[in-house]
Scaffold this motif. Sequence first.
Motif, PDB file in Angstrom:
ATOM      1  N   MET B  86       0.866  -1.182   0.000  1.00  0.00           N
ATOM      2  CA  MET B  86       0.000   0.000   0.000  1.00  0.00           C
ATOM      3  C   MET B  86       0.904   1.235   0.000  1.00  0.00           C
ATOM      4  O   MET B  86       1.845   1.325   0.809  1.00  0.00           O
ATOM      5  N   VAL B  87       0.610   2.152  -0.885  1.00  0.00           N
ATOM      6  CA  VAL B  87       1.464   3.338  -1.041  1.00  0.00           C
ATOM      7  C   VAL B  87       0.630   4.603  -0.989  1.00  0.00           C
ATOM      8  O   VAL B  87      -0.418   4.680  -1.653  1.00  0.00           O
ATOM      9  N   HIS B 125      13.134  20.912  -9.415  1.00  0.00           N
ATOM     10  CA  HIS B 125      12.802  21.391 -10.759  1.00  0.00           C
ATOM     11  C   HIS B 125      11.493  22.177 -10.722  1.00  0.00           C
ATOM     12  O   HIS B 125      10.995  22.528  -9.666  1.00  0.00           O
ATOM     13  N   GLY B 126      10.942  22.413 -11.905  1.00  0.00           N
ATOM     14  CA  GLY B 126       9.626  23.033 -11.990  1.00  0.00           C
ATOM     15  C   GLY B 126       8.541  22.015 -11.653  1.00  0.00           C
ATOM     16  O   GLY B 126       8.818  20.818 -11.518  1.00  0.00           O
ATOM     17  N   ARG B 127       7.334  22.490 -11.538  1.00  0.00           N
ATOM     18  CA  ARG B 127       6.230  21.631 -11.100  1.00  0.00           C
ATOM     19  C   ARG B 127       6.044  20.390 -11.980  1.00  0.00           C
ATOM     20  O   ARG B 127       5.891  19.279 -11.478  1.00  0.00           O
ATOM     21  N   LEU B 128       6.067  20.567 -13.309  1.00  0.00           N
ATOM     22  CA  LEU B 128       5.776  19.438 -14.195  1.00  0.00           C
ATOM     23  C   LEU B 128       6.853  18.363 -14.104  1.00  0.00           C
ATOM     24  O   LEU B 128       6.550  17.165 -14.055  1.00  0.00           O
ATOM     25  N   ARG B 129       8.095  18.801 -14.055  1.00  0.00           N
ATOM     26  CA  ARG B 129       9.200  17.842 -13.938  1.00  0.00           C
ATOM     27  C   ARG B 129       9.192  17.188 -12.547  1.00  0.00           C
ATOM     28  O   ARG B 129       9.406  15.986 -12.432  1.00  0.00           O
ATOM     29  N   ASN B 130       8.901  17.973 -11.525  1.00  0.00           N
ATOM     30  CA  ASN B 130       8.796  17.413 -10.174  1.00  0.00           C
ATOM     31  C   ASN B 130       7.705  16.341 -10.115  1.00  0.00           C
ATOM     32  O   ASN B 130       7.862  15.319  -9.446  1.00  0.00           O
ATOM     33  N   ARG B 131       6.605  16.588 -10.804  1.00  0.00           N
ATOM     34  CA  ARG B 131       5.503  15.613 -10.826  1.00  0.00           C
ATOM     35  C   ARG B 131       5.964  14.284 -11.426  1.00  0.00           C
ATOM     36  O   ARG B 131       5.780  13.211 -10.837  1.00  0.00           O
ATOM     37  N   THR B 132       6.578  14.369 -12.602  1.00  0.00           N
ATOM     38  CA  THR B 132       7.034  13.156 -13.273  1.00  0.00           C
ATOM     39  C   THR B 132       8.050  12.411 -12.420  1.00  0.00           C
ATOM     40  O   THR B 132       7.961  11.189 -12.237  1.00  0.00           O
ATOM     41  N   LEU B 133       9.007  13.159 -11.874  1.00  0.00           N
ATOM     42  CA  LEU B 133      10.060  12.528 -11.068  1.00  0.00           C
ATOM     43  C   LEU B 133       9.495  11.900  -9.797  1.00  0.00           C
ATOM     44  O   LEU B 133       9.936  10.826  -9.385  1.00  0.00           O
ATOM     45  N   VAL B 138       8.229   6.833  -6.855  1.00  0.00           N
ATOM     46  CA  VAL B 138       7.352   5.872  -6.172  1.00  0.00           C
ATOM     47  C   VAL B 138       7.448   4.492  -6.834  1.00  0.00           C
ATOM     48  O   VAL B 138       7.648   3.473  -6.159  1.00  0.00           O
ATOM     49  N   LEU B 139       7.350   4.450  -8.158  1.00  0.00           N
ATOM     50  CA  LEU B 139       7.446   3.160  -8.872  1.00  0.00           C
ATOM     51  C   LEU B 139       8.820   2.523  -8.655  1.00  0.00           C
ATOM     52  O   LEU B 139       8.944   1.312  -8.439  1.00  0.00           O
TER      53      LEU B 139
END
Lengths: 147, 147
Positions: B86-87, B125-133, B138-139
């Motif tokens: 569970m994450v 980084h910026g928001r979009l890159r932070n989101r992807t990273l 997590v994975l």
Amino acid sequence: MYSLAIKKAKRIITSHRTVSVAESCTGGQVAAWLTLLPGSSKVFDSGYVVYTVDAKKRMLGVDTNEPTSADTALSLARALPKKDIMVAVVGNLGPSSEAGSGRGIVTACFIADESKHTMRKSFRHGRLRNRTLSAYWVLDTISRSFL
Amino acid sequence: MYSLAIKKAKRIITSHRTVSVAESCTGGQVAAWLTLLPGSSKVFDSGYVVYTVDAKKRMLGVDTNEPTSADTALSLARALPKKDIMVAVVGNLGPSSEAGSGRGIVTACFIADESKHTMRKSFRHGRLRNRTLSAYWVLDTISRSFL
């Protein structure tokens, strides 16, 4: 497609129309795009990734043996928290066909302004491309028809 | 990053370890990657995109005024349907800092084999890159530590 999706998400956020989503075949991609930009919490607060039959029942109380049907999409959309726009998307992105669900056929139900709209679209690519296109189609439809 | 994420998702699927996720700052991206590949329903059935404080309470019964805290991540992970792993992931991806949440700081709680593991990571980084990273992190952590 990513930058197009961001444009659509931006348009939805600036409309200030609130959205909730139940995603089966898109697996969270619609929610992920809707929450990419700053300020997205003004229009989006929750997404239900109801990937399996069991999840549809447990999370939104929709008990179905036709998980990719228009009826299921409608039931899921109706079970969502009330927002300006409630969207549910179901289907089979491939690679295999399953009973009752043609490969690449995606059904979305939109409830907005007390009207319901069920739309079906057929995607003819591989699973990954079908996924991206179907999630984009949902954002594009919200943006074009319900803002 | 997309192809790396697919590799991690593939590794998780082939492990046959089941996963459930509660996502705040990643907004559904972890679920979206986990469900990209055929066969993903064997390990993944539901994702909770609990983007706002209200959604955390309504969907998983977690009432918090510190939505990005480690305690909140733990409470969300504990409230998920029981799976092998569970994450829950919370944080602030930017661009602004908010009370109690530094910009780019993401906290994930993993519960696996009856042990809980809370991890924090700072993205610059910026928001979009932070989101992807952060979704990839997590994975990657599931893949490296809990399979």
